[in-house]
Design an enzyme around this catalytic site. Structure first.
Site, mmCIF file in Angstrom:
data_model
loop_
_atom_site.group_PDB
_atom_site.id
_atom_site.type_symbol
_atom_site.label_atom_id
_atom_site.label_comp_id
_atom_site.label_asym_id
_atom_site.label_seq_id
_atom_site.Cartn_x
_atom_site.Cartn_y
_atom_site.Cartn_z
ATOM 1 N N ILE A 1 -23.889 -5.106 -15.176
ATOM 2 C CA ILE A 1 -23.213 -3.914 -15.697
ATOM 3 C C ILE A 1 -23.805 -2.614 -15.140
ATOM 4 C CG2 ILE A 1 -24.598 -3.637 -17.814
ATOM 5 C CD1 ILE A 1 -21.786 -3.141 -19.213
ATOM 6 N N ASP B 1 -29.807 -4.156 -22.396
ATOM 7 C CA ASP B 1 -30.561 -2.964 -22.795
ATOM 8 C C ASP B 1 -31.718 -2.711 -21.816
ATOM 9 O OD1 ASP B 1 -31.312 -0.858 -24.389
ATOM 10 O OD2 ASP B 1 -32.026 -2.069 -26.068
ATOM 11 N N GLY C 1 -25.903 -12.550 -26.318
ATOM 12 C CA GLY C 1 -27.153 -12.961 -25.670
ATOM 13 C C GLY C 1 -28.226 -13.207 -26.706
ATOM 14 N N TYR D 1 -28.669 -11.897 -29.474
ATOM 15 C CA TYR D 1 -28.137 -11.954 -30.843
ATOM 16 C C TYR D 1 -27.282 -13.212 -31.112
ATOM 17 C CZ TYR D 1 -29.897 -7.267 -32.014
ATOM 18 O OH TYR D 1 -30.695 -6.173 -32.282
HETATM 19 N N1 AR6 Z 1 -25.103 -7.053 -17.008
HETATM 20 C C1 AR6 Z 1 -24.113 -7.657 -17.719
HETATM 21 N N2 AR6 Z 1 -24.329 -8.552 -18.692
HETATM 22 C C2 AR6 Z 1 -25.615 -8.867 -18.960
HETATM 23 C C3 AR6 Z 1 -26.709 -8.275 -18.272
HETATM 24 C C4 AR6 Z 1 -26.408 -7.329 -17.247
HETATM 25 N N3 AR6 Z 1 -27.358 -6.725 -16.540
HETATM 26 N N4 AR6 Z 1 -27.870 -8.802 -18.793
HETATM 27 C C5 AR6 Z 1 -27.507 -9.665 -19.776
HETATM 28 N N5 AR6 Z 1 -26.153 -9.730 -19.870
HETATM 29 P P1 AR6 Z 1 -27.934 -9.144 -24.675
HETATM 30 P P2 AR6 Z 1 -27.188 -8.828 -27.505
HETATM 31 C C6 AR6 Z 1 -25.299 -10.493 -20.813
HETATM 32 O O1 AR6 Z 1 -29.014 -10.095 -25.024
HETATM 33 O O2 AR6 Z 1 -26.906 -10.281 -27.634
HETATM 34 C C7 AR6 Z 1 -31.753 -6.483 -26.520
HETATM 35 O O3 AR6 Z 1 -33.115 -6.792 -26.590
HETATM 36 C C8 AR6 Z 1 -25.896 -11.643 -21.563
HETATM 37 O O4 AR6 Z 1 -25.817 -12.827 -20.771
HETATM 38 O O5 AR6 Z 1 -28.185 -8.117 -23.653
HETATM 39 O O6 AR6 Z 1 -26.200 -7.848 -28.081
HETATM 40 C C9 AR6 Z 1 -31.371 -5.321 -27.414
HETATM 41 O O7 AR6 Z 1 -32.390 -4.339 -27.455
HETATM 42 C C10 AR6 Z 1 -25.015 -11.722 -22.796
HETATM 43 O O8 AR6 Z 1 -23.808 -12.444 -22.529
HETATM 44 O O9 AR6 Z 1 -27.392 -8.340 -25.984
HETATM 45 C C11 AR6 Z 1 -31.190 -5.982 -28.742
HETATM 46 O O10 AR6 Z 1 -32.429 -6.186 -29.385
HETATM 47 C C12 AR6 Z 1 -24.616 -10.272 -23.051
HETATM 48 O O11 AR6 Z 1 -24.924 -9.582 -21.842
HETATM 49 C C13 AR6 Z 1 -30.602 -7.323 -28.385
HETATM 50 O O12 AR6 Z 1 -31.028 -7.584 -27.039
HETATM 51 C C14 AR6 Z 1 -25.352 -9.602 -24.207
HETATM 52 O O13 AR6 Z 1 -26.694 -10.051 -24.244
HETATM 53 C C15 AR6 Z 1 -29.091 -7.297 -28.382
HETATM 54 O O14 AR6 Z 1 -28.603 -8.600 -28.173
#
Ligand code: AR6
Length: 175
Positions: free
Chosen positions: A17, A40, A130, A132
């Site tokens: 992203i 994040d 992810g 969560y």
């Molecule tokens: N680009 C696109 N998608 C991604 C990327 C990226 N660079 N990296 C991961 N994903 P997550 P959450 C995907 O864990 O579940 C953090 O520590 C990943 O495979 O990023 O909402 C925050 O500070 C998954 O499908 O977010 C919170 O504490 C999706 O993005 C917590 O994680 C979301 O995964 C939030 O957890």
């Protein structure tokens, strides 16, 4: 013009992203707004310290107790190609409690903030799927349904999916 239904065109993208050329990138943040892993961590690493500075200012002003789950707030995007990062806090998956309304709220509130900013193109990750632990098929369904039903001036929504499985789930939800 606000308040007019204007269904945004939805595009699925496989990738990172932080590389998106859009007006606003949505961050799957946590309530502290002070960074974390996943999307994040990637956004803060790629965008640089300006984003964290802006988040600290929000914690010192409007969001002293943190950003509540389901809400959204914008900051600078620092060095990213986008103009803004819209931070939203998804719910942690629960097998015993239905938190779908909070997940839908993340997408709706992010689009509302995008409208306030005048952003027309917005990139979303699959919020909550992810760290969560929200099941990707259900997360994809909620994401697509909510964006389709939203009233917004945003014209293009990119869902940026990190892996083939997530991409497949969104492709199924889009059909
Ligand atoms: N680009 C696109 N998608 C991604 C990327 C990226 N660079 N990296 C991961 N994903 P997550 P959450 C995907 O864990 O579940 C953090 O520590 C990943 O495979 O990023 O909402 C925050 O500070 C998954 O499908 O977010 C919170 O504490 C999706 O993005 C917590 O994680 C979301 O995964 C939030 O957890």
């Amino acid at each position: 013009m606000t308040g007019q239904p204007n269904p945004a065109e939805i595009t699925l993208v496989r990738g990172d992203i932080t590389k998106q050329q859009v007006d606003a990138i949505v961050n799957a943040a946590n309530s502290s707004l002070l960074g974390g892993g996943g999307v994040d961590g990637a956004i803060h690493r790629a965008g640089g310290p300006e984003i964290l500075d802006a988040c600290r200012k929000l914690r010192a002003s409007r969001f002293g107790k943190g950003l509540p789950t389901g809400q959204a707030v914008a900051t600078t995007a620092g060095r990213l190609a986008a103009n803004w990062v819209i931070h939203t806090v998804g719910p942690v998956w629960s097998a015993t409690e239905d938190r779908s309304a909070l997940l839908a709220s993340c997408y709706r509130e992010s689009l509302r903030v995008a409208d306030e900013l005048g952003a027309r193109t917005v990139a979303f990750p699959a919020i909550s799927t992810g760290i969560y632990r929200w099941p990707i098929e259900d997360g994809a369904r909620i994401a697509i349904e909510t964006v389709r039903e939203a009233t917004t001036n945003v014209t293009e929504v990119h869902f940026v999916l990190f892996d083939e499985h997530a991409y497949g789930a969104f492709a199924t939800a889009l059909r």
